[in-house]
Design an enzyme around this catalytic site. Structure first.
Site, PDB file in Angstrom:
ATOM      1  N   ASP A 187       0.847  -1.203   0.000  1.00  0.00           N
ATOM      2  CA  ASP A 187       0.000   0.000   0.000  1.00  0.00           C
ATOM      3  C   ASP A 187       0.878   1.248   0.000  1.00  0.00           C
ATOM      4  OD1 ASP A 187      -2.365   1.594   0.281  1.00  0.00           O
ATOM      5  OD2 ASP A 187      -1.842   1.835   2.397  1.00  0.00           O
ATOM      6  N   ASP A 229       1.919   4.101  -3.436  1.00  0.00           N
ATOM      7  CA  ASP A 229       1.710   5.564  -3.464  1.00  0.00           C
ATOM      8  C   ASP A 229       3.033   6.249  -3.805  1.00  0.00           C
ATOM      9  OD1 ASP A 229      -0.976   5.349  -2.686  1.00  0.00           O
ATOM     10  OD2 ASP A 229      -0.819   7.071  -1.320  1.00  0.00           O
TER      11      ASP A 229
HETATM   12  C1  IPM Z   1      -5.521   1.349  -1.854  1.00  0.00           C
HETATM   13  C2  IPM Z   1      -6.226   2.194  -0.822  1.00  0.00           C
HETATM   14  C3  IPM Z   1      -6.952   1.272   0.154  1.00  0.00           C
HETATM   15  C4  IPM Z   1      -5.918   0.414   0.844  1.00  0.00           C
HETATM   16  C5  IPM Z   1      -7.824   2.015   1.182  1.00  0.00           C
HETATM   17  C6  IPM Z   1      -8.827   2.922   0.520  1.00  0.00           C
HETATM   18  C7  IPM Z   1      -8.489   1.066   2.111  1.00  0.00           C
HETATM   19  O1  IPM Z   1      -5.343   3.047  -0.189  1.00  0.00           O
HETATM   20  O2  IPM Z   1      -6.196   0.620  -2.605  1.00  0.00           O
HETATM   21  O3  IPM Z   1      -4.294   1.426  -1.937  1.00  0.00           O
HETATM   22  O4  IPM Z   1      -5.339   0.826   1.862  1.00  0.00           O
HETATM   23  O5  IPM Z   1      -5.692  -0.706   0.382  1.00  0.00           O
HETATM   24 MN    MN Z   2      -3.282   2.909  -0.877  1.00  0.00          MN
END
Ligand code: IPM
Ligand code: MN
Length: 353
Positions: free
Chosen positions: A243, A247
Site C-alpha cells: 500500500d 503511493d
Molecule cells: C488502496 C487504498 C486502500 C488500501 C484504502 C482505501 C483502504 O489506499 O487501494 O491502496 O489501503 O488498500
Molecule cells: Mn493505498
C-alpha cells in the site's frame, strides 16, 4: 467475446471516472465486435447511505456473477473525521477483496515520456522506469486480529505459508514474462511474518532458476525506488508495505491519476485505479480519468484481448501528446480539459482508429 461487467462507481470522483471508463469500454467493444453488458452496484459511503452496508450482499452477488468488476473509488470525509463511526466506506473495499479472494494486486509503475517533468524526481532517474509491484491484498495487518480500547490497540500481521506461496507464484510468473528480476520486499530483520516470507521465497527461488531473485528490506526499498527506480522489474510484498510503496510509485509516474491496477485471485477479478475518491473534486469535472481508463486496458489484457488493450494505451498516449489533459498534468498555459472531455477525446480516437 461476451463480457458481463459489474460496475461499482462508489464515492467522490468515482462515478465521474467510472462513466469515462465505461464509455471507453463501449467504444472498444463496438470496434472489436464484443458483446458487453453492465450491472451497476452500490459500494462505499454511497451504499452505507442507501442500505447501511458498504459492500451489500446484492453487490457481492452481482460481482460473483460477472466476468470482471470495474471499480472506481470509495471514501468520504464524513467518516474519516469520525473515529467512532461503526461502519466505514473502506470496509466495503476490504470486504470486496476478501469475499472475492483477490489476493494479488498488480500495480504497474510506468513513465510517460511527455510527463517525465511531472515527477518530483530528476528526469534522468525516472526516464524509462518500468516495474510492477505485486501487493498481497487479503492478508497481513489489514485482516489480522485487531483490538482497540482507550488505552491499548493492536493489529496483527499474520501470514500463512500457502498465502505467501500463492502470491510469490504470481510474482514469479510475471517475472518470467518480463525481465526476469524479482525483488522480494520485507522487514525480515525485525518481523517474524517477514522472516517466513523470506524463507518461503528462498525455497521457491530454486524453482525459477532463470529469475534473479533478490531480497530487500522495505525501508531500503523505499529509498531505492527514489534513488534508482530502474533497478526494479517485479517487486512483491505484503499488504501494508505494498500500500505504502505504490503511493510512492505514483511519484515516479508523476500523478496518482495515471496508475491503474488489477486485483485477481479466486473469483471475479477487479480493475481499479490506485487513487482514492478525492471528495474535494467531486462534481468539478477535474479528476483525471486515465487511471480508470488504463484499468479498462488491464481488463482486456486479462482476457488476453491484447489488441484491445493496446488500442486503449495508444489512445491514452495520443491524448497526452495532444495535450488533452486534466489540470494536474497540463503544461503551463495549456488548455485545461475536464474528465468528460479527456474521456470523450479518447473515445473519439478509438472510434476513428
Ligand atoms: C488502496 C487504498 C486502500 C488500501 C484504502 C482505501 C483502504 O489506499 O487501494 O491502496 O489501503 O488498500
Ligand atoms: Mn493505498
Amino acid at each position: 467475446m461476451d463480457l458481463k461487467i459489474a460496475v461499482l462507481p462508489g464515492d467522490g470522483i468515482g462515478p465521474e471516472i467510472s462513466e469515462q471508463g465505461v464509455a471507453v469500454m463501449n467504444a472498444v467493444c463496438e470496434k472489436f465486435g464484443h458483446q458487453v453488458s453492465y450491472q451497476y452496484a452500490l459500494c462505499g459511503a454511497d451504499a452505507i447511505d442507501k442500505v447501511g452496508d458498504p459492500f451489500p450482499e446484492e453487490t457481492f452477488k452481482i460481482c460473483m456473477d460477472a466476468d470482471a468488476v470495474l471499480f472506481s473509488a470509495v471514501g468520504d470525509p464524513k467518516f474519516d473525521n469520525d473515529p467512532t463511526a461503526k461502519v466505514r466506506p473502506e470496509q466495503g473495499l476490504l470486504a470486496m477483496r476478501k469475499k472475492l479472494g483477490l489476493f494479488a494486486n498488480i500495480r504497474p509503475v510506468e513513465t510517460f515520456d511527455c510527463l517525465i517533468h511531472k515527477s518530483p524526481l530528476k528526469d534522468e532517474l525516472v526516464r524509462g522506469a518500468d516495474f510492477i509491484c505485486i501487493r498481497e491484498l487479503t492478508g497481513g495487518m489489514y485482516f489480522g486480529e485487531k483490538y482497540q480500547d482507550d488505552e491499548k490497540a493492536y493489529d496483527t500481521n499474520a501470514y500463512t505459508r500457502p498465502e505467501i506461496e500463492r502470491i510469490l507464484k504470481v510474482a514469479y510468473e510475471y517475472a518470467m514474462r518480463r525481465r526476469k528480476h524479482l525483488t522480494v520486499v520485507d522487514k525480515a530483520n525485525v518481523l517474524a511474518s517477514s522472516r517466513l516470507w523470506r524463507q518461503v521465497a528462498k525455497e521457491m527461488a530454486s524453482q525459477y532458476p532463470e529469475v534473479e531473485t533478490d531480497y530487500m528490506f522495505v525501508d531500503n526499498a523505499a529509498m531505492r525506488m527514489i534513488q534508482d527506480p530502474r533497478f526494479f522489474d517485479v517487486m512483491v510484498t505484503e499488504n501494508t508495505f505494498g500500500d505504502i510503496l505504490t503511493d510512492e510509485g505514483s511519484c515516479i509516474t508523476g500523478s496518482m491519476g495515471l496508475l491503474p491496477s488489477a486485483s485477481t485471485g479466486e473469483h471475479t477479478p477487479v480493475f481499479e485505479p490506485i487513487h482514492g475518491s478525492w471528495p474535494q473534486a467531486k462534481g468539478l469535472n477535474i479528476a483525471n480519468p486515465l487511471a480508470q481508463i488504463l484499468s479498462v486496458a488491464m481488463l482486456f489484457e486479462y482476457f488476453n484481448l491484447k489488441e484491445e488493450g493496446a488500442l486503449i494505451r495508444k489512445a491514452v498516449n495520443a491524448s497526452l501528446d495532444a495535450n488533452v489533459r486534466t489540470p494536474e498534468i497540463q503544461v503551463e498555459g495549456g488548455e485545461r480539459y475536464g474528465t468528460i472531455e479527456v474521456g470523450q477525446w479518447i473515445v473519439d480516437y478509438i472510434k476513428k482508429a
